[in-house]
Enzyme design. Structure first.
Site, PDB file in Angstrom:
ATOM      1  N   LYS A  22     -27.082   8.861 -11.318  1.00  0.00           N
ATOM      2  CA  LYS A  22     -28.420   8.741 -10.703  1.00  0.00           C
ATOM      3  C   LYS A  22     -28.289   8.522  -9.201  1.00  0.00           C
ATOM      4  O   LYS A  22     -28.929   9.186  -8.390  1.00  0.00           O
ATOM      5  CB  LYS A  22     -29.199   7.577 -11.302  1.00  0.00           C
ATOM      6  CG  LYS A  22     -30.439   7.171 -10.488  1.00  0.00           C
ATOM      7  CD  LYS A  22     -31.130   5.961 -11.028  1.00  0.00           C
ATOM      8  CE  LYS A  22     -30.549   4.653 -10.681  1.00  0.00           C
ATOM      9  NZ  LYS A  22     -30.935   4.100  -9.376  1.00  0.00           N
ATOM     10  N   ASN A  23     -27.415   7.594  -8.805  1.00  0.00           N
ATOM     11  CA  ASN A  23     -27.327   7.199  -7.397  1.00  0.00           C
ATOM     12  C   ASN A  23     -26.608   8.213  -6.526  1.00  0.00           C
ATOM     13  O   ASN A  23     -26.550   8.071  -5.311  1.00  0.00           O
ATOM     14  CB  ASN A  23     -26.683   5.814  -7.289  1.00  0.00           C
ATOM     15  CG  ASN A  23     -27.624   4.754  -7.818  1.00  0.00           C
ATOM     16  OD1 ASN A  23     -28.799   5.004  -8.040  1.00  0.00           O
ATOM     17  ND2 ASN A  23     -27.101   3.563  -8.040  1.00  0.00           N
ATOM     18  N   ARG A  91     -37.851   3.218  -4.517  1.00  0.00           N
ATOM     19  CA  ARG A  91     -37.336   2.830  -3.198  1.00  0.00           C
ATOM     20  C   ARG A  91     -36.445   3.899  -2.609  1.00  0.00           C
ATOM     21  O   ARG A  91     -36.427   4.160  -1.419  1.00  0.00           O
ATOM     22  CB  ARG A  91     -36.490   1.569  -3.318  1.00  0.00           C
ATOM     23  CG  ARG A  91     -37.216   0.311  -3.647  1.00  0.00           C
ATOM     24  CD  ARG A  91     -36.255  -0.832  -3.490  1.00  0.00           C
ATOM     25  NE  ARG A  91     -35.730  -0.812  -2.147  1.00  0.00           N
ATOM     26  CZ  ARG A  91     -36.437  -1.258  -1.112  1.00  0.00           C
ATOM     27  NH1 ARG A  91     -37.648  -1.710  -1.292  1.00  0.00           N
ATOM     28  NH2 ARG A  91     -35.939  -1.213   0.096  1.00  0.00           N
ATOM     29  N   ARG A 120     -34.971  -6.151   0.457  1.00  0.00           N
ATOM     30  CA  ARG A 120     -34.273  -4.874   0.689  1.00  0.00           C
ATOM     31  C   ARG A 120     -34.780  -4.196   1.964  1.00  0.00           C
ATOM     32  O   ARG A 120     -35.426  -3.161   1.912  1.00  0.00           O
ATOM     33  CB  ARG A 120     -34.417  -3.959  -0.518  1.00  0.00           C
ATOM     34  CG  ARG A 120     -33.796  -4.580  -1.771  1.00  0.00           C
ATOM     35  CD  ARG A 120     -33.825  -3.678  -2.949  1.00  0.00           C
ATOM     36  NE  ARG A 120     -32.870  -2.594  -2.838  1.00  0.00           N
ATOM     37  CZ  ARG A 120     -32.728  -1.656  -3.768  1.00  0.00           C
ATOM     38  NH1 ARG A 120     -33.489  -1.691  -4.846  1.00  0.00           N
ATOM     39  NH2 ARG A 120     -31.848  -0.683  -3.643  1.00  0.00           N
ATOM     40  N   ASP A 306     -24.474  -3.667  -9.559  1.00  0.00           N
ATOM     41  CA  ASP A 306     -25.235  -3.020 -10.635  1.00  0.00           C
ATOM     42  C   ASP A 306     -24.627  -3.252 -12.013  1.00  0.00           C
ATOM     43  O   ASP A 306     -25.168  -2.776 -13.004  1.00  0.00           O
ATOM     44  CB  ASP A 306     -25.353  -1.512 -10.362  1.00  0.00           C
ATOM     45  CG  ASP A 306     -26.152  -1.212  -9.106  1.00  0.00           C
ATOM     46  OD1 ASP A 306     -26.067  -0.083  -8.606  1.00  0.00           O
ATOM     47  OD2 ASP A 306     -26.836  -2.126  -8.612  1.00  0.00           O
ATOM     48  N   ARG A 398     -35.534   4.746 -16.006  1.00  0.00           N
ATOM     49  CA  ARG A 398     -35.296   5.079 -14.603  1.00  0.00           C
ATOM     50  C   ARG A 398     -33.845   5.459 -14.353  1.00  0.00           C
ATOM     51  O   ARG A 398     -33.542   6.235 -13.444  1.00  0.00           O
ATOM     52  CB  ARG A 398     -35.611   3.891 -13.701  1.00  0.00           C
ATOM     53  CG  ARG A 398     -37.033   3.374 -13.770  1.00  0.00           C
ATOM     54  CD  ARG A 398     -37.236   2.410 -12.658  1.00  0.00           C
ATOM     55  NE  ARG A 398     -37.065   3.153 -11.418  1.00  0.00           N
ATOM     56  CZ  ARG A 398     -37.881   2.987 -10.381  1.00  0.00           C
ATOM     57  NH1 ARG A 398     -38.840   2.099 -10.459  1.00  0.00           N
ATOM     58  NH2 ARG A 398     -37.715   3.682  -9.288  1.00  0.00           N
TER      59      ARG A 398
HETATM   60  C1  EPZ Z   1     -27.895   1.316  -3.493  1.00  0.00           C
HETATM   61  O1  EPZ Z   1     -29.100   0.719  -2.992  1.00  0.00           O
HETATM   62  C2  EPZ Z   1     -28.154   1.585  -4.985  1.00  0.00           C
HETATM   63  N1  EPZ Z   1     -29.312   2.448  -5.125  1.00  0.00           N
HETATM   64  C3  EPZ Z   1     -28.419   0.264  -5.708  1.00  0.00           C
HETATM   65  O2  EPZ Z   1     -28.502   0.544  -7.119  1.00  0.00           O
HETATM   66  C4  EPZ Z   1     -27.238  -0.664  -5.507  1.00  0.00           C
HETATM   67  O3  EPZ Z   1     -27.533  -1.915  -6.072  1.00  0.00           O
HETATM   68  C5  EPZ Z   1     -26.976  -0.845  -3.998  1.00  0.00           C
HETATM   69  O4  EPZ Z   1     -26.781   0.424  -3.355  1.00  0.00           O
HETATM   70  C6  EPZ Z   1     -25.727  -1.676  -3.733  1.00  0.00           C
HETATM   71  O5  EPZ Z   1     -24.617  -1.113  -4.342  1.00  0.00           O
HETATM   72  C7  EPZ Z   1     -29.159   3.788  -4.964  1.00  0.00           C
HETATM   73  O6  EPZ Z   1     -28.105   4.302  -4.655  1.00  0.00           O
HETATM   74  C8  EPZ Z   1     -30.368   4.638  -5.200  1.00  0.00           C
HETATM   75  P1  EPZ Z   1     -27.741  -1.216   0.170  1.00  0.00           P
HETATM   76  P2  EPZ Z   1     -29.296   0.543  -1.397  1.00  0.00           P
HETATM   77  O7  EPZ Z   1     -28.497  -0.670   1.327  1.00  0.00           O
HETATM   78  O8  EPZ Z   1     -28.601   1.609  -0.674  1.00  0.00           O
HETATM   79  C9  EPZ Z   1     -28.846  -5.082   2.729  1.00  0.00           C
HETATM   80  C10 EPZ Z   1     -29.413   0.607  -9.284  1.00  0.00           C
HETATM   81  O9  EPZ Z   1     -29.480  -0.326 -10.104  1.00  0.00           O
HETATM   82  N2  EPZ Z   1     -29.455  -4.131   3.688  1.00  0.00           N
HETATM   83  O10 EPZ Z   1     -26.313  -0.818   0.032  1.00  0.00           O
HETATM   84  O11 EPZ Z   1     -30.750   0.348  -1.181  1.00  0.00           O
HETATM   85  C11 EPZ Z   1     -29.578  -5.101   1.389  1.00  0.00           C
HETATM   86  O12 EPZ Z   1     -30.697  -5.935   1.398  1.00  0.00           O
HETATM   87  C12 EPZ Z   1     -29.750   0.329  -7.791  1.00  0.00           C
HETATM   88  O13 EPZ Z   1     -29.086   1.762  -9.575  1.00  0.00           O
HETATM   89  C13 EPZ Z   1     -29.917  -4.595   4.905  1.00  0.00           C
HETATM   90  O14 EPZ Z   1     -29.851  -5.801   5.190  1.00  0.00           O
HETATM   91  O15 EPZ Z   1     -28.541  -0.857  -1.171  1.00  0.00           O
HETATM   92  C14 EPZ Z   1     -28.471  -5.563   0.448  1.00  0.00           C
HETATM   93  O16 EPZ Z   1     -28.378  -6.954   0.479  1.00  0.00           O
HETATM   94  C15 EPZ Z   1     -30.348  -1.013  -7.579  1.00  0.00           C
HETATM   95  N3  EPZ Z   1     -30.460  -3.698   5.773  1.00  0.00           N
HETATM   96  C16 EPZ Z   1     -27.220  -4.928   1.044  1.00  0.00           C
HETATM   97  O17 EPZ Z   1     -27.532  -4.629   2.402  1.00  0.00           O
HETATM   98  C17 EPZ Z   1     -30.547  -2.346   5.483  1.00  0.00           C
HETATM   99  O18 EPZ Z   1     -31.050  -1.568   6.306  1.00  0.00           O
HETATM  100  C18 EPZ Z   1     -26.755  -3.640   0.335  1.00  0.00           C
HETATM  101  O19 EPZ Z   1     -27.881  -2.802   0.172  1.00  0.00           O
HETATM  102  C19 EPZ Z   1     -30.066  -1.901   4.235  1.00  0.00           C
HETATM  103  C20 EPZ Z   1     -29.522  -2.800   3.358  1.00  0.00           C
END
Ligand code: EPZ
Length: 419
Positions: A22-23, A91, A120, A306, A398
């Site tokens: 998915k991701n 998202r 997020r 995850d 999802r």
């Molecule tokens: C991806 O989300 C995945 N989603 C998430 O999987 C996964 O949990 C996450 O990466 C972490 O591995 C998809 O790929 C669609 P991040 P993403 O930006 O990219 C902070 C699932 O269950 N951050 O890597 O949105 C954020 O708050 C989903 O399949 C900032 O501070 O996650 C978090 O604490 C849920 N500023 C950390 O970084 C930003 O601009 C990592 O988030 C962006 C992120």
């Protein structure tokens, strides 16, 4: 609305095949916006999230065809505005920003709303676009980015919780059509980021260093169409391996990529399970009394956030005290209260779950709150005595293709029923 009913206590055995990731599929489908030529994507999982992404592409003007896991997208003429009612459901819709900015030099996408797994923000995404020379404005609940021209730049994407996965994807997709060379420092190394870079390079992009902390992207004037097969879903793989650990006599997860789940199989091996990785499959076998563990989530190649909820379900009946620390989304513990309703003994100490293993769980009606929490409740239901009913299973749809069918193939007594 459906719910899932599970009669627990049945041992699992046999082999299941995992679906495409998915991701990986979501940003790769968004990347098809970068060219006016047709792209064909294979092994796209049949999930509500991939449907949402295709609806966004159609809304932007792309022609989309889909048949049993093969999706063809032709984004000949496209608009650059993705409104609230199209993107509010997912998202990950935010990852159309980069391709639209790259191709149209402007984009308006509704700001993603709140999320139950925690805060997020997308500040790192926007920081990347600004570094490429785009003006960024947030107004009326929308993000507006525009630039007469994008120029290559050196961009540091390190955040408070480490690198960002979709942020790396988004900035990479904008930078491939920028003038000059972009260097992304502290890039995410997830296999899904590598899969996207591989697809972009097939479209004619020039990206080096995918899978490392440093990406070098030499901008090109335009991209062409390409075909690509999505990598196996490593979180689905991990979820089934944990199912096999929770109540298996030995299960095999096929069409998988063992390397992508090494941190998960290492944790299961530490618990004492026997793991047998092959070329494109992994098997897990019981091997004496499971042992408690201490682990913390981390960016790839660390233990994935995850998979944290699913491990909580396993450790709930593992004798002794285990500890899991959530370092990516510190509040991501919606499943704990529901597991406690099934008799689990868990306490939260800040971002750490302290788990005292109990002899058995008892079936109960429980509520899914997010994708991975709902998978954890299903796994706990497989182990529990009696019947567990998981409601709001739309969360599961999802991110898991036919989860209940696949578990039935392994011998679980599980069915989908109307609420
Ligand atoms: C991806 O989300 C995945 N989603 C998430 O999987 C996964 O949990 C996450 O990466 C972490 O591995 C998809 O790929 C669609 P991040 P993403 O930006 O990219 C902070 C699932 O269950 N951050 O890597 O949105 C954020 O708050 C989903 O399949 C900032 O501070 O996650 C978090 O604490 C849920 N500023 C950390 O970084 C930003 O601009 C990592 O988030 C962006 C992120």
């Amino acid at each position: 609305m459906d719910k899932i009913r599970i009669q627990g206590g049945r041992p699992l055995s046999g082999t299941i095949k995992v679906s495409g990731s998915k991701n990986s599929a979501l940003p790769i489908l968004a990347a098809t916006l970068l060219t006016h030529e047709p792209c064909t994507i294979h092994r796209v999982p049949d999930l509500s999230d991939t449907h949402y992404m295709l609806q966004i592409l159609v809304h932007l003007g792309a022609q989309v065809e889909r048949a049993s896991g093969v999706v063809t997208v032709a984004a000949e003429k496209i608009a650059s505005v993705a409104p609230y009612d199209v993107v509010r459901r997912m998202r990950a819709s935010v990852c159309v920003l980069g391709p639209l900015l790259g191709r149209c030099k402007e984009a308006t996408v509704s700001l993603p709303g709140g999320c139950v797994i925690g805060d997020r923000p997308i500040d790192l995404h926007l920081r990347g676009f600004e570094a490429l020379g785009a003006a960024v404005r947030v107004e009326g609940g929308n993000i507006k980015v525009f630039a007469p021209k994008l120029r290559g730049a050196i961009i540091n994407l390190a955040g408070k919780f480490g690198p960002t996965v979709l942020g790396t994807d988004n900035v990479m997709m904008a930078a491939v059509l920028a003038e000059g060379t972009t260097v992304i420092e502290n890039a995410a190394q997830e296999p899904e980021v590598v899969d996207l870079a591989t697809f972009l390079n097939k479209m004619g992009a020039k990206i080096e260093g995918a899978g490392t902390r440093r990406l070098i992207i030499e901008g090109v004037p335009e991209l062409h169409g390409a075909a690509h097969e999505i990598i196996p879903d490593r979180i689905e793989t991990g979820t089934f391996l944990v199912a096999g650990a929770i109540c298996g006599k030995g299960i095999t997860v096929a069409r998988a990529e063992p390397e992508h789940v090494q941190s998960v199989t290492a944790a299961l091996a530490t618990c004492g399970f026997r793991i047998n990785p092959e070329r494109d499959s992994i098997s897990v076998y019981p091997n004496g009394v499971p042992k408690p563990v201490e682990l913390g989530t981390a960016p790839y190649p660390g233990f994935p956030t995850d998979m944290q909820a699913q491990m909580c379900a396993l450790l709930a009946t593992t004798e002794g005290t285990s500890m899991i620390t959530e370092n990516i989304f510190p509040q991501r513990y919606m499943h704990v209260a529901e597991l406690k309703r099934m008799g689990a003994r868990m306490q939260l100490d800040g971002a750490t779950a302290v788990i005292d293993g109990v002899d058995r769980l008892l079936g109960a009606p429980v509520m899914a709150s997010d994708l991975r929490a709902s998978a954890a409740l299903v796994l706990a239901g497989l182990k529990a005595d009696g019947v567990t009913e998981v409601s709001r299973v739309y969360h599961i749809d999802r991110g898991y293709e036919n989860l209940d069918e696949k578990l039935r193939e392994l011998g679980a007594q599980i069915e989908r029923v109307k609420e």
